[in-house]
Design a protein around this motif. Structure first.
Motif, PDB file in Angstrom:
ATOM      1  N   ARG A  64       0.850  -1.192   0.000  1.00 22.92           N
ATOM      2  CA  ARG A  64       0.000   0.000   0.000  1.00 22.92           C
ATOM      3  C   ARG A  64       0.885   1.240   0.000  1.00 22.92           C
ATOM      4  N   PHE A  65       0.373   2.329  -0.620  1.00 23.00           N
ATOM      5  CA  PHE A  65       1.115   3.587  -0.669  1.00 23.00           C
ATOM      6  C   PHE A  65       0.209   4.740  -0.251  1.00 23.00           C
ATOM      7  N   ASP A  66       0.806   5.766   0.355  1.00 17.92           N
ATOM      8  CA  ASP A  66       0.023   6.943   0.713  1.00 17.92           C
ATOM      9  C   ASP A  66      -0.004   7.908  -0.464  1.00 17.92           C
ATOM     10  N   ARG A  67      -0.573   9.111  -0.288  1.00 13.66           N
ATOM     11  CA  ARG A  67      -0.730  10.060  -1.391  1.00 13.66           C
ATOM     12  C   ARG A  67       0.605  10.558  -1.928  1.00 13.66           C
ATOM     13  N   GLU A  68       1.627  10.518  -1.078  1.00 13.17           N
ATOM     14  CA  GLU A  68       2.942  10.970  -1.515  1.00 13.17           C
ATOM     15  C   GLU A  68       3.756   9.841  -2.127  1.00 13.17           C
ATOM     16  N   GLY A  69       3.126   8.651  -2.261  1.00 14.44           N
ATOM     17  CA  GLY A  69       3.830   7.530  -2.868  1.00 14.44           C
ATOM     18  C   GLY A  69       4.729   6.773  -1.917  1.00 14.44           C
TER      19      GLY A  69
END
Length: 441
Positions: free
Chosen positions: A157-162
C-alpha cells in the motif's frame, strides 16, 4: 459539461430572477433582459435536471458498490486484511473469526505477529494463486494455539505521496489439494484409513441432577482405537488443519448416535459439534436417521472454532430446535464461550468449564463467578451444568451455589460398556463417593 452550462447561464439568470442588473449596471433594453431570461431558463432547468439525475445515479452506484463489498466481506471464505507501516492491523474482515478465531476488533491495532511469526514468513513457500497472482503458503497461528496452513496473496500500500504505507491482501485456508507438504499428506492418509476402518468408539459420561442425585443425561466422548495413538483433541485438530474437520466430526457423531440407542431412554445425550458441522446440511438427516427423539439430543457447541455468522447458524439449527433438539454452550469460561456468544445462541444448557470448578471451594473469585452464572442462566431460562467435579468439596460448593447439574469423575467416569449404562437407568440417588463400578476409558 453540466458545470459549464450552469456556470454560463446562472450569472445572467440569477440576477434577473432577483431583480438585479446582470450586466454590471449597464443599460440594456427591458425587452432584451426579458428575452434573455426566457431563453436561458430552459438551459438552466435542463442542466439542473441533468445534475440531479447524475447525483441520483452516483448514489445508486455507491450503494450498489457498498452492498457488493458487504456481500463479499460476509460470504467469502477468504480473510481480507490490511496492516500499516508499523506492522499493526488496520483492517480485518469478519472471516477472521472462522479462520483464526479472532473477531475483527480483536485484531485491529495489534501487531501481525499475533498471527504470523517472523520464522513463519521466512519458511513461507511461493504459490500460484491463479489469474497471474503470486501468493505465499505459510503457517498461521489460531487463537486456540494450533497451527493451520493458509495461502496469502497481498500487495503493498502507498500513501498520497507515494510512500510505503503497509500491506493489504487476502488469506485463504489451504485446501488439501493445494497442500503439498509431506506432513499434510501424512495427516490425510491417516484420516482416510480411519474413515475407511471406522476404528473409533464412544464412551458416555453420566450427568447428574445435583438436587436429586439422579443421572439425567450422558455426554458422548469419542475414543480412537487405531494406531498411532493420539488424543481425541489431536485427531480433531489435525483434521481441522487440512480442512477435513467436518468429515471426522460426522463419523464421530454417527458412531455416538448408534451407541446411544443402548442408553436408558430417559437420558439425554450430549453430542459435541463445531459450528461448522452444525451448518452442514447432513446434520438433519443424521439426526432423523438415528432413531432417537430430537428431544433427547443436546448439541454441545465446541470451542474449536468461533461462530462467523450467528444468523446463518441459527437458521441452520432452527428446524432441529423446533423439533425438540436443545443446544448447550460447552466450556464456558474458556475458548470462545463469551457472554456475547451465549446471548447470540440462546442455549438451553450452559456448561461451566473445569477451570472454574476446580478448587472452587477455596477460591472466592471462582465462587463469585459461579454465583453470577447461576443467576444469569436462571434469567435466560437455561440449565447450568458444572463440568469436571472431582472432589466432595467442589460438589458441595457448586450445589450450594445453586448449579442445576454436574459432571465429573466424582459423579461417574466415562464408560464404553453397555453394562455400566444399564445401571444409569436406576432412578436413585447413586453414590457420589467415586467408588461406583463404571470403567474409565
Amino acid at each position: 459539461m453540466l458545470s459549464l452550462e450552469l456556470g454560463s447561464a446562472l450569472p445572467i439568470l440569477l440576477p434577473l430572477l432577483f431583480g438585479l442588473e446582470p450586466w454590471g449596471g449597464r443599460e440594456v433594453p427591458a425587452r432584451v433582459s426579458t428575452l434573455a431570461s426566457i431563453l436561458l431558463l430552459p438551459v438552466v432547468l435542463h442542466a439542473a435536471w441533468r445534475l440531479v439525475r447524475q447525483q441520483h445515479r452516483d448514489r445508486i452506484e455507491a450503494f450498489t458498490t457498498a452492498s457488493l463489498m458487504d456481500t463479499v466481506l460476509s460470504t467469502t471464505r477468504g480473510w481480507l486484511w490490511a496492516v500499516g507501516a508499523d506492522g499493526r492491523f488496520t483492517f480485518s474482515s469478519r472471516a477472521s473469526q472462522e479462520l483464526l478465531g479472532y473477531e475483527p476488533s480483536d485484531l485491529v491495532g495489534r501487531p501481525c505477529s499475533v498471527i504470523i511469526d517472523v520464522a513463519d514468513l521466512k519458511a513461507a513457500r511461493k504459490s500460484d494463486a491463479g489469474a497471474g497472482e503470486k501468493g505465499l503458503l505459510l503457517s498461521a497461528r489460531h487463537r486456540g494455539g494450533r497451527r493451520l496452513s493458509v495461502e496469502v496473496v497481498g500487495r503493498r500500500r502507498f500513501d498520497r505521496e507515494g510512500r510505503g504505507a503497509g500491506f493489504e491482501g487476502i488469506a485463504r485456508p489451504l485446501d488439501i489439494s493445494t497442500a503439498e507438504s509431506p506432513e499434510a499428506q501424512e495427516i490425510s492418509d491417516r484420516l482416510d484409513h480411519l474413515l475407511t476402518t471406522r476404528t473409533l468408539i464412544t464412551a458416555f459420561q453420566p450427568i447428574r441432577d445435583l438436587g436429586s442425585g439422579e443421572i439425567v443425561g450422558a455426554e458422548a466422548l469419542t475414543r480412537f482405537v487405531t494406531s498411532p495413538f493420539r488424543s481425541p483433541d489431536d485427531w480433531f485438530d489435525e483434521a481441522d488443519s487440512i480442512g477435513r474437520g467436518p468429515e471426522l466430526e460426522f463419523l464421530a457423531l454417527e458412531t455416538a448416535l448408534l451407541a446411544a440407542v443402548e442408553l436408558p431412554t430417559h437420558l439425554y445425550i450430549g453430542l459435541n459439534l463445531s459450528p461448522a458441522a452444525c451448518l452442514d446440511p447432513r446434520l438433519r438427516d443424521v439426526v432423523r436417521d438415528s432413531g432417537l427423539k430430537p428431544g433427547r439430543i443436546v448439541v454441545e457447541l465446541t470451542e474449536r472454532s468461533a461462530v462467523a455468522d450467528y444468523a446463518r447458524l441459527a437458521a441452520a439449527l432452527a428446524p432441529l430446535r423446533s423439533a425438540g433438539l436443545r443446544i448447550a454452550i460447552d466450556d464456558v469460561g474458556a475458548g470462545f464461550s463469551s457472554m456475547r456468544h451465549i446471548l447470540r445462541i440462546s442455549p438451553e444448557l450452559i456448561k461451566l468449564d473445569r477451570t472454574i470448578v476446580a478448587g472452587i471451594d477455596n477460591n472466592p473469585n471462582q465462587r463469585a463467578l459461579c454465583a453470577a452464572m447461576v443467576s444469569f442462566s436462571s434469567q435466560i431460562g437455561a440449565s447450568l451444568v458444572a463440568e469436571g467435579i472431582e472432589t466432595h468439596a467442589e460438589l458441595a460448593t457448586v450445589a450450594e451455589l445453586g448449579v442445576n447439574a454436574g459432571q465429573g469423575y466424582l459423579l461417574g467416569r466415562p464408560s464404553v460398556l453397555p453394562a455400566d449404562w444399564d445401571h444409569w437407568g436406576q432412578r436413585n440417588r447413586s453414590s457420589t463417593s467415586g467408588n461406583d463400578e463404571s470403567h474409565d476409558t
